[in-house]
Write a protein that holds these residues in place. Structure first.
Motif, short mmCIF file in Angstrom:
data_model
loop_
_atom_site.label_atom_id
_atom_site.label_comp_id
_atom_site.label_asym_id
_atom_site.label_seq_id
_atom_site.Cartn_x
_atom_site.Cartn_y
_atom_site.Cartn_z
N PHE A 44 49.58 27.77 63.83
CA PHE A 44 50.32 26.76 64.59
C PHE A 44 51.80 26.74 64.24
N GLY A 45 52.26 27.78 63.60
CA GLY A 45 53.68 27.86 63.23
C GLY A 45 54.00 29.26 62.76
N THR A 46 54.81 29.37 61.72
CA THR A 46 55.18 30.66 61.16
C THR A 46 54.07 31.17 60.25
N THR A 69 44.43 37.66 59.45
CA THR A 69 45.07 37.90 60.74
C THR A 69 45.32 36.54 61.37
N TRP A 70 46.58 36.09 61.30
CA TRP A 70 46.95 34.79 61.87
C TRP A 70 47.32 34.98 63.33
N VAL A 71 46.64 34.25 64.22
CA VAL A 71 46.87 34.39 65.65
C VAL A 71 47.37 33.07 66.22
N PRO A 72 48.52 33.05 66.92
CA PRO A 72 49.00 31.80 67.52
C PRO A 72 47.89 31.13 68.33
N GLU A 75 47.12 31.81 71.97
CA GLU A 75 46.62 33.14 72.29
C GLU A 75 45.26 33.41 71.67
N TYR A 76 44.73 32.43 70.92
CA TYR A 76 43.57 32.72 70.10
C TYR A 76 42.32 33.07 70.91
N GLY A 77 42.09 32.34 71.99
CA GLY A 77 40.89 32.61 72.78
C GLY A 77 40.85 34.03 73.31
N ASP A 78 41.96 34.47 73.86
CA ASP A 78 42.01 35.83 74.40
C ASP A 78 41.89 36.86 73.28
N ALA A 401 48.88 26.68 58.89
CA ALA A 401 48.02 27.85 58.75
C ALA A 401 46.78 27.60 57.88
N PHE A 402 46.97 27.43 56.58
CA PHE A 402 45.83 27.48 55.67
C PHE A 402 44.82 26.35 55.85
N ILE A 403 45.24 25.23 56.40
CA ILE A 403 44.28 24.16 56.65
C ILE A 403 43.18 24.63 57.60
#
Length: 512
Positions: A44-46, A69-72, A75-78, A401-403
């Protein structure tokens, strides 16, 4: 819950072989567990730096090298669908366990069936029986659910407007309508103009039974939450008299101007604006929106910002109460069989996830690093060093991110709550638990939440939009009630009849 799919299904023809596909870094040829954990999750950010303090702290906690692998989120569903259709699954993946792509992959053997396997891990063992049931897929547990409050629906109201029009907080649907009418007609902002309305609704991004204001209101009137029992069978909530009664009621609101005129097009990202700007006086949504709005008023005027109150679910006109619950979780963390091929490797992965879900892990994922970005004050976490650029990075890595890697962290199961900055915020936060515990007594749970009908996977993309589109058209006056009923029939004729049969069969099979 919705049993309808929302995205196209694009699985590789070789999907069924994923469970025995060759590994690539997750294990050695002997099938032994390694010291590495690969994960795919929302961002949800950087994206955090793998060399950063938070990433290193998480690695130290789990005793493994961590590759994420961090995905915005947008875009996550796709990205998830593409990944599910590939031969490059990570060890652990955050997924929608009811999504068509995942269901096909799981049933083809690409993910571990964790049913009965989590009890020996103290922090992964389901903490709530209802939530555990909700997160199942046709009777099987394919992932560790990420906890969210089981009931958080409520109505956020301009407290100062209530005082201006001389009304108390509503407890029934009739009282709510009286408040909406007063907010529309009695000049609650005191500018001498009739330019306000009672209820603010945005263009809802989800489909039917997705916790929209419409779904909550329908439940208040006695309609099933998604699916419900009628004459011994499970039927979709929109095929009930209560659904029609609720929408007749709300259509009257629209016709009288008690709802924002752009309710069908208002960007959900701008939902707060009319409330803070003094255009509308009520929002039906999750309870945390109340604190968001309180903070926005505080930004405008720190000396006069206590303008928000919150009430829970409402009684029907006859005094009966039906409250709208949530699923109790948001997505699950599923373990791939492509890389995690043996029971020994699975145990190693689950031990790492158990550490993340421990009290120490929950604090790390939710609050951060004690002494760096927060300190403990009783039961609360208090931010510190927030002007330090390095600490700002830690805070970003936690919040954005980590949450997302926490299965219990997000609701403070072991972690610290952020200390409210003022008495109004503290009182509002305390109200959450009071209203939740009261409304759970009358919560209407979805008996079909744990099942996914095969036809909904095959035809959901076509069927998904029928009911929510027809509902909006009916509320706005574009179609009649008979035409709304015709759209319900269209849903049945297009595959809904088969879905209903499958839902009943599956629910009976898994004990729904």
């Amino acid at each position: 819950m919705t049993i309808f799919s929302r995205r196209p299904v694009a699985l590789a023809a070789s999907l069924a072989l994923l469970a025995v596909a060759g590994c690539s870094g997750g294990s050695d040829d002997k099938g032994q567990a390694t010291d590495e954990l690969t994960v795919m999750a929302q961002l949800f950010g950087t994206a955090p730096d793998p060399a950063g303090e938070m990433h290193q702290a998480v690695e130290k906690l789990i005793g493994k090298k961590l590759k994420v692998t961090w995905v915005p989120n947008a875009e996550y569903g796709d990205k998830a669908n593409v990944t599910l259709a590939s031969d490059k699954l990570p060890d652990v993946m955050v997924v929608n366990e009811k999504g068509p792509s995942f269901v096909k992959a799981a049933e083809a053997g690409a993910f571990w069936d964790l049913t009965g396997k989590l009890d020996k891990y103290p922090n992964l063992k389901p903490a709530n029986e209802q939530t555990a049931k909700n997160s199942m897929t046709n009777g099987k547990t394919y992932g560790i659910y990420r906890v969210r409050p089981l009931l958080r629906s409520g109505i956020v109201i301009r407290k100062d407007w209530l005082a201006k029009v001389g009304l108390k907080e509503p407890r029934t649907v009739d009282e709510l309508r009286a408040v909406a009418k007063a907010f529309t007609e009695q000049d609650p902002d005191g500018n001498g103009k009739k330019d306000t309305y009672g209820l603010i609704i945005p263009k809802w991004p989800g489909g039917y039974s997705s916790a929209s204001p419409y779904d909550v209101i329908e439940t208040w009137f006695g309609a099933p939450n998604g699916w419900g029992e009628r004459d011994g069978k499970l039927v979709p909530g929109f095929d009930t008299p209560e659904f029609l009664t609720a929408n007749q009621w709300l259509r009257g609101w629209v016709q009288e101007g008690l709802v924002n005129p752009d309710f069908a097009t208002l960007d959900s990202g701008s939902w707060n604006n009319p409330f803070v700007q003094g255009k509308g006086g009520m929002i039906i949504d999750v309870n945390v929106r109340a604190t968001q709005l309180l903070d926005l008023f505080k930004e405008k005027n720190p000396k006069d910002f206590d303008k928000v109150t919150l009430v829970g679910n409402l009684e029907r006109s006859d005094g009966k109460k039906f409250s709208y619950p949530f699923t109790g979780y948001h997505s699950v963390m599923a373990v791939s069989k492509q890389r995690v091929r043996t029971e020994e490797q699975l145990d190693s992965v689950l031990q790492a996830l158990d550490k993340l879900a421990s009290k120490e892990g929950s604090i790390l994922l939710t609050n951060g690093i004690e002494g760096r970005n927060f300190k403990v004050d009783g039961e609360f976490a208090v931010p510190i060093n927030q002007d330090d650029p390095k600490v700002k990075v830690i805070q970003n890595d936690v919040d954005k991110a980590f949450i997302q890697l926490g299965t219990r962290a997000s609701v403070g199961m072991g972690a610290y709550r952020l200390k409210p900055a003022d008495e109004a915020s503290r009182a509002m936060r305390d109200k959450f638990d009071v209203l939740m515990n009261e409304d759970l007594k009358t919560a209407v749970f979805n008996p079909a939440l744990g099942v996914v009908a095969p036809t909904s996977i095959a035809k959901g993309q076509t069927l998904d939009t029928i009911i929510p589109d027809a509902r909006i058209k009916y509320l706005s006056g574009a179609i009649t009630e008979d035409q709304l009923k015709a759209q319900i029939k269209r849903w049945y004729d297009g595959g809904g009849t088969q879905i209903a049969q499958e839902v009943n069969d599956l629910a009976a099979k898994v004990g729904g």
